[in-house]
Write a protein that holds these residues in place. Structure first.
Motif, PDB file in Angstrom:
ATOM      1  N   UNK A   2       0.853  -1.183   0.000  1.00 29.39           N
ATOM      2  CA  UNK A   2       0.000   0.000   0.000  1.00 29.39           C
ATOM      3  C   UNK A   2       0.887   1.230   0.000  1.00 29.39           C
ATOM      4  N   UNK A   3       0.676   2.107  -0.945  1.00 29.96           N
ATOM      5  CA  UNK A   3       1.394   3.375  -0.967  1.00 29.96           C
ATOM      6  C   UNK A   3       0.459   4.495  -0.563  1.00 29.96           C
ATOM      7  N   UNK A   4       0.938   5.345   0.321  1.00 25.95           N
ATOM      8  CA  UNK A   4       0.147   6.453   0.833  1.00 25.95           C
ATOM      9  C   UNK A   4       0.870   7.759   0.526  1.00 25.95           C
ATOM     10  N   UNK A   5       0.150   8.723  -0.003  1.00 28.49           N
ATOM     11  CA  UNK A   5       0.746  10.012  -0.344  1.00 28.49           C
ATOM     12  C   UNK A   5      -0.094  11.125   0.258  1.00 28.49           C
ATOM     13  N   UNK A   6       0.523  11.857   1.181  1.00 26.89           N
ATOM     14  CA  UNK A   6      -0.155  12.976   1.823  1.00 26.89           C
ATOM     15  C   UNK A   6       0.038  14.262   1.021  1.00 26.89           C
ATOM     16  N   UNK A   7      -0.924  15.163   1.167  1.00 23.77           N
ATOM     17  CA  UNK A   7      -0.819  16.485   0.567  1.00 23.77           C
ATOM     18  C   UNK A   7      -1.663  17.452   1.376  1.00 23.77           C
ATOM     19  N   UNK A   8      -1.465  18.740   1.119  1.00 24.91           N
ATOM     20  CA  UNK A   8      -2.299  19.750   1.754  1.00 24.91           C
ATOM     21  C   UNK A   8      -1.646  20.512   2.885  1.00 24.91           C
ATOM     22  N   UNK A   9      -0.433  20.122   3.255  1.00 24.93           N
ATOM     23  CA  UNK A   9       0.248  20.854   4.314  1.00 24.93           C
ATOM     24  C   UNK A   9       0.683  22.231   3.851  1.00 24.93           C
ATOM     25  N   UNK A  10       1.158  23.026   4.797  1.00 18.07           N
ATOM     26  CA  UNK A  10       1.620  24.367   4.455  1.00 18.07           C
ATOM     27  C   UNK A  10       1.744  25.241   5.678  1.00 18.07           C
ATOM     28  N   UNK A  11       1.871  26.533   5.413  1.00 14.05           N
ATOM     29  CA  UNK A  11       2.010  27.533   6.463  1.00 14.05           C
ATOM     30  C   UNK A  11       0.687  28.274   6.619  1.00 14.05           C
ATOM     31  N   UNK A  12       0.220  28.375   7.846  1.00 12.90           N
ATOM     32  CA  UNK A  12      -1.049  29.047   8.116  1.00 12.90           C
ATOM     33  C   UNK A  12      -0.928  29.809   9.432  1.00 12.90           C
ATOM     34  N   UNK A  13      -1.681  30.884   9.552  1.00 14.85           N
ATOM     35  CA  UNK A  13      -1.691  31.642  10.806  1.00 14.85           C
ATOM     36  C   UNK A  13      -2.559  30.945  11.843  1.00 14.85           C
ATOM     37  N   UNK A  14      -2.254  31.203  13.093  1.00 13.48           N
ATOM     38  CA  UNK A  14      -3.066  30.666  14.181  1.00 13.48           C
ATOM     39  C   UNK A  14      -4.523  31.068  13.973  1.00 13.48           C
ATOM     40  N   UNK A  15      -5.405  30.095  14.217  1.00 13.37           N
ATOM     41  CA  UNK A  15      -6.826  30.316  13.995  1.00 13.37           C
ATOM     42  C   UNK A  15      -7.307  29.923  12.613  1.00 13.37           C
ATOM     43  N   UNK A  19      -6.744  21.541   5.127  1.00 12.29           N
ATOM     44  CA  UNK A  19      -7.275  20.196   4.928  1.00 12.29           C
ATOM     45  C   UNK A  19      -6.185  19.328   4.323  1.00 12.29           C
ATOM     46  N   UNK A  20      -5.842  18.289   5.049  1.00 11.65           N
ATOM     47  CA  UNK A  20      -4.866  17.324   4.563  1.00 11.65           C
ATOM     48  C   UNK A  20      -5.584  16.198   3.836  1.00 11.65           C
TER      49      UNK A  20
END
Length: 122
Positions: A2-15, A19-20
């Protein structure tokens, strides 16, 4: 395998929100419970959330309950982690994992993605 690939990370301000997504390359995706874990520098990998194969059962860490939502789309072989009201302490590399049961124990998951970085600025 099984291969799993995450996406959706990044830099965001508090609050803010992110969505990953985690896409799985397996035809029997619905048979796997899926989990999200995170690891910050110098800390152990910790459980965030998990969902059963059908999506009918979920579990959350106390630190994210009420802010994060795990879901899955078995037709798309994808699991999601909606993260709202983010805090600086949520900053970490987030990993998705596939296993046989909904559990908080990393060792019970058989397959892992490479991770996606989430950074929350104050």
């Amino acid at each position: 395998q099984v291969q799993l690939v995450e996406s959706g990370g990044g830099l965001v301000q508090a609050g803010g929100s992110l969505r990953l997504s985690c896409a799985a390359s397996v035809r029997t995706f619905r048979r796997f419970a899926m989990g999200w874990f995170r690891q910050a520098p110098g800390k152990e990998r910790e459980f965030v959330a998990a969902i059963s194969g059908s999506g009918g059962s979920t579990n959350y860490a106390a630190s994210v309950k009420g802010r994060f939502t795990i879901s899955r789309d078995n037709a798309k072989n994808t699991v999601y982690l909606q993260m709202n009201s983010l805090k600086p302490e949520d900053s970490a590399v987030y990993y998705c994992a596939a296993g046989g049961i909904v559990t908080v124990q990393p060792k019970e998951y058989d397959y892992w993605g490479q991770g996606t970085q989430v950074t929350v600025s104050s």
